[in-house]
Design an enzyme around this catalytic site. Structure first.
Site, PDB file in Angstrom:
ATOM      1  N   GLU A  23      -1.382  -9.023   3.891  1.00  0.00           N
ATOM      2  CA  GLU A  23      -1.079  -9.591   5.379  1.00  0.00           C
ATOM      3  C   GLU A  23      -2.579  -9.800   5.971  1.00  0.00           C
ATOM      4  O   GLU A  23      -2.628 -10.457   7.000  1.00  0.00           O
ATOM      5  CB  GLU A  23      -0.397  -8.772   6.020  1.00  0.00           C
ATOM      6  CG  GLU A  23      -0.962  -7.229   6.618  1.00  0.00           C
ATOM      7  CD  GLU A  23      -1.391  -5.938   5.545  1.00  0.00           C
ATOM      8  OE1 GLU A  23      -1.996  -4.978   5.892  1.00  0.00           O
ATOM      9  OE2 GLU A  23      -1.006  -6.371   4.378  1.00  0.00           O
TER      10      GLU A  23
ATOM     11  N   CYS B 173       0.708  -0.987  -0.051  1.00  0.00           N
ATOM     12  CA  CYS B 173      -0.020   0.159  -0.063  1.00  0.00           C
ATOM     13  C   CYS B 173       0.847   1.405   0.177  1.00  0.00           C
ATOM     14  O   CYS B 173       1.311   1.610  -1.026  1.00  0.00           O
ATOM     15  CB  CYS B 173      -0.932  -0.029   1.226  1.00  0.00           C
ATOM     16  SG  CYS B 173      -2.241   0.878   1.024  1.00  0.00           S
TER      17      CYS B 173
ATOM     18  N   HIS C 200      -3.472  -5.280   0.572  1.00  0.00           N
ATOM     19  CA  HIS C 200      -2.765  -5.577   1.965  1.00  0.00           C
ATOM     20  C   HIS C 200      -2.795  -7.116   2.056  1.00  0.00           C
ATOM     21  O   HIS C 200      -3.878  -7.719   2.550  1.00  0.00           O
ATOM     22  CB  HIS C 200      -3.723  -4.950   3.205  1.00  0.00           C
ATOM     23  CG  HIS C 200      -3.396  -3.552   3.380  1.00  0.00           C
ATOM     24  ND1 HIS C 200      -2.496  -3.158   4.235  1.00  0.00           N
ATOM     25  CD2 HIS C 200      -3.972  -2.463   2.664  1.00  0.00           C
ATOM     26  CE1 HIS C 200      -2.552  -1.746   4.053  1.00  0.00           C
ATOM     27  NE2 HIS C 200      -3.338  -1.502   3.144  1.00  0.00           N
TER      28      HIS C 200
END
Length: 235
Positions: free
Chosen positions: A218, A115, A216
């Site tokens: 994660e 990001c 994202h």
């Protein structure tokens, strides 16, 4: 058993509250970043903002680097005035992460920008950002709910490193209101959203693993990108 590669992850620098009464300036990071690296086989270490002069020594101690998401970059870095919807800049973090990125590229350290991290890669290469994406795309689908991730489709491009890792269009977790405008020198786009927003960048002709994604990874279960970083860091 092979030693786990040491993956540095950059952090926020902001005011935070916890416990009964603590309210102070802190270096913080959502736990999902470290957990994702750990599940992918790496050992995570947090890198709070430091003096840029220490970046070279820091990078020498790492096997890989994640430039984490977070605050909007200072638009002065790419020659613009601040948009009314842009967040307040955090110059200590900007300076530190730009120095880390420059050293990671110089030392050929594997890196993944997430990001803000992808946007940092573009600005470092001389590119610019759209400071408020809805002004350009006409909708809020990249950040529909403040403080919550949503999903949208991205289309990786064939014949790119990302296209090899993610060969099919896929849904990804999104939460951003800025994006790439003018592409930085030496970078190539490796994925787009359906509205044309740049969703991934990589360095043209670079052998070392160096990839930026606007989404994202994660916060979702797909480990392909982070495993690729850990593998490159181990090698």
């Amino acid at each position: 058993m092979d030693a786990q590669p040491l993956i540095g992850i950059t952090t926020y620098l902001t005011r935070a509250r916890w416990g009964v009464a603590w309210d102070t300036r802190a270096a913080v990071l959502p736990a999902a970043y470290a957990e994702h690296v750990q599940r992918a086989g790496g050992m995570a270490v947090l890198l709070p903002p430091d003096a840029p002069a220490t970046a070279a020594a820091t990078v020498r101690r790492l096997d890989g680097l994640v430039l984490a998401g977070g605050d909007d970059l200072d638009p002065a870095l790419y020659g613009q005035e601040r948009h009314p919807r842009a967040g307040a800049p955090v110059p200590e973090r900007d300076r530190w992460e730009l120095a880390l990125l420059a050293e990671a590229l110089r030392q050929e350290l594997p890196l993944l920008g997430v990001c803000r991290g992808m946007q940092l890669m573009n600005v470092h290469a001389g590119g610019t950002l759209v400071q408020h994406l809805p002004d350009v795309v006409g909708h809020e689908d990249h950040n529909p709910v403040a403080g919550a991730f949503s999903d949208h489709l991205v289309k990786p491009l064939p014949s790119t490193r990302l296209g090899e890792l993610l060969p099919e269009p896929c849904d990804v977790a999104t939460h951003h209101h800025q994006g790439v405008d003018r592409l930085g020198e030496g970078l190539v786009v490796s994925a787009y959203a359906e509205d044309g927003t740049v969703e991934a960048l990589e360095y043209e002709g670079r052998a070392a693993f160096a990839l930026g994604v606007q989404w994202h990874p994660e916060v979702r279960s797909d480990l392909r990108l982070t495993r690729a970083l850990v593998t490159a860091s181990r090698d």
